[in-house]
Design a protein around this motif. Structure first.
Motif, mmCIF file in Angstrom:
data_model
loop_
_atom_site.group_PDB
_atom_site.id
_atom_site.type_symbol
_atom_site.label_atom_id
_atom_site.label_comp_id
_atom_site.label_asym_id
_atom_site.label_seq_id
_atom_site.Cartn_x
_atom_site.Cartn_y
_atom_site.Cartn_z
ATOM 1 N N ILE A 2 -5.643 -3.999 7.253
ATOM 2 C CA ILE A 2 -5.483 -3.017 6.188
ATOM 3 C C ILE A 2 -4.089 -2.416 6.308
ATOM 4 O O ILE A 2 -3.721 -1.902 7.367
ATOM 5 N N LEU A 3 -3.338 -2.505 5.216
ATOM 6 C CA LEU A 3 -1.982 -1.956 5.204
ATOM 7 C C LEU A 3 -1.918 -0.782 4.241
ATOM 8 O O LEU A 3 -2.414 -0.869 3.115
ATOM 9 N N HIS A 4 -1.295 0.306 4.668
ATOM 10 C CA HIS A 4 -1.169 1.500 3.828
ATOM 11 C C HIS A 4 0.303 1.710 3.465
ATOM 12 O O HIS A 4 1.176 1.594 4.318
ATOM 13 N N GLU B 137 -3.027 6.509 -2.874
ATOM 14 C CA GLU B 137 -1.858 5.726 -2.482
ATOM 15 C C GLU B 137 -2.225 4.247 -2.384
ATOM 16 O O GLU B 137 -3.383 3.880 -2.157
ATOM 17 N N LEU B 138 -1.227 3.408 -2.513
ATOM 18 C CA LEU B 138 -1.463 1.972 -2.518
ATOM 19 C C LEU B 138 -1.815 1.471 -1.122
ATOM 20 O O LEU B 138 -1.189 1.860 -0.133
ATOM 21 N N GLU B 139 -2.821 0.619 -1.059
ATOM 22 C CA GLU B 139 -3.151 -0.059 0.183
ATOM 23 C C GLU B 139 -3.478 -1.512 -0.129
ATOM 24 O O GLU B 139 -3.792 -1.864 -1.266
ATOM 25 N N ALA B 140 -3.381 -2.340 0.892
ATOM 26 C CA ALA B 140 -3.671 -3.768 0.724
ATOM 27 C C ALA B 140 -4.627 -4.220 1.814
ATOM 28 O O ALA B 140 -4.460 -3.868 2.987
ATOM 29 N N LEU B 141 -5.621 -4.986 1.390
ATOM 30 C CA LEU B 141 -6.499 -5.660 2.327
ATOM 31 C C LEU B 141 -5.980 -7.087 2.441
ATOM 32 O O LEU B 141 -6.004 -7.841 1.474
#
Length: 324
Positions: free
Chosen positions: A112-114, A221-225
């Motif tokens: 998981i990236l924030h 806020e944007l996050e990416a799995l």
């Protein structure tokens, strides 16, 4: 169509002057059952009040009735297929979201990236190899979408590095000057661009090895799995391929609309209305404002002569105006 409803339909063809009581006597059915069958036939548009005498019912001839019933079944099947595709996409996204925290702890290939910067750095690593093929599904309204601001630079970087990009955008970018210019510039640099009336949540595939599922966290806020799990990457790849097949090339002109048809965007609005989506849901899927979504709905309702939003969707389905 039930046996009783079919019998009533046949009876009305051969004895058009009979009322419910007369048909009940001829067919040996209870009068209340005949009236239920008449309601069913009316709902299927196989009977309607006669133009010259509204107190009398006009029965549609068998040839036209067959076409109407077939169109109705085809529309129902198309809607079912669309719901199945959306259910698969939702299930996939839920699977990734639920699996991500545990997988991140156990090193199972999901992280998981924030924040936009961290996601950009990871995208650079994933797409830096020469010849990398990136597939991007870019939904959302450009001016309000962090996903949009992240995805376009990523596509440009891959093209600059000698890679290839196929990108899906919403049809609404065609009519917005600034987004249209940005997408056209991307296409001029070698990106294959197609648009669709609506899209699922945004995601990117790098080399069909790494998948980035983009979303907003609880703080907005944007996050990416990010996953390299083959099963999940394969599912997202299949979803992208299905969307790509039905999307329209950016360089192709928008389909012309005749007097009895609707545009692709209007057809998608009708499909969403038939499924019970709110203005907010329609706006989100199409990447337009709530006001625009309401305006489109009102326009197609007027054109189809519908008294309600759901009725507009039902009429469009019966006429075969809703896309598969």
């Amino acid at each position: 169509m039930s046996t009783a409803t079919e019998a009533v339909y046949r009876g009305m063809l051969t004895h058009p002057q009979e009322g419910a009581a007369g048909l009940a006597a001829r067919l040996g059915l209870p009068e209340h059952r005949v009236r239920e069958a008449l309601d069913d036939l009316s709902a299927m548009s196989l009977i309607r009040p006669a133009t010259d005498d509204p107190s009398r019912l006009h029965t549609v001839q068998p040839e036209l009735a067959a076409e109407l019933l077939l169109a109705r079944q085809e529309a129902a099947l198309a809607a079912q297929q669309q719901r199945l595709q959306e259910a698969r996409a939702a299930a996939l996204r839920l699977t990734v979201e639920v699996a991500a925290p545990a997988a991140a702890l156990h090193g199972d290939g999901i992280e998981i990236l924030h924040g936009t910067d961290n996601i950009q750095d990871r995208l650079v690593r994933a797409g830096s190899a020469p010849g990398t093929a990136v597939h991007a599904c870019v939904s959302g309204r450009p001016r309000q979408s962090a996903e949009w601001r992240l995805s376009l630079p990523a596509c440009h970087r891959v093209l600059e590095g000698g890679g290839t990009v196929r990108a899906l955008f919403l049809d609404s970018v065609r009519t917005a000057p600034e987004p249209a210019a940005q997408v056209t510039q991307l296409a001029s640099r070698g990106c294959r661009v197609r648009t669709a009336p609506s899209l699922p949540g945004p995601f990117l595939l790098c080399g069909r090895r790494v998948a980035f599922v983009l979303q907003q966290d609880r703080k907005g806020e944007l996050e990416a799995l990010v996953t390299e799990a083959p099963a999940l990457v394969s599912l997202l790849s299949a979803q992208f391929d299905g969307l790509w097949r039905t999307a329209q090339e950016l360089r192709e002109p928008a389909p012309a609309r005749g007097g009895g048809t609707v545009s692709r965007q209007e057809a998608e609005v009708l499909r969403l209305l038939l499924e019970g989506h709110t203005d907010e849901g329609v706006a989100k899927r199409l990447g337009v404002s709530h006001r625009t979504a309401r305006r489109i709905a009102a326009t197609v309702m007027t054109r189809l002569g519908a008294r309600s939003r759901f009725q507009a969707g039902a009429i469009a389905a019966l006429r075969g105006l809703i896309r598969e």
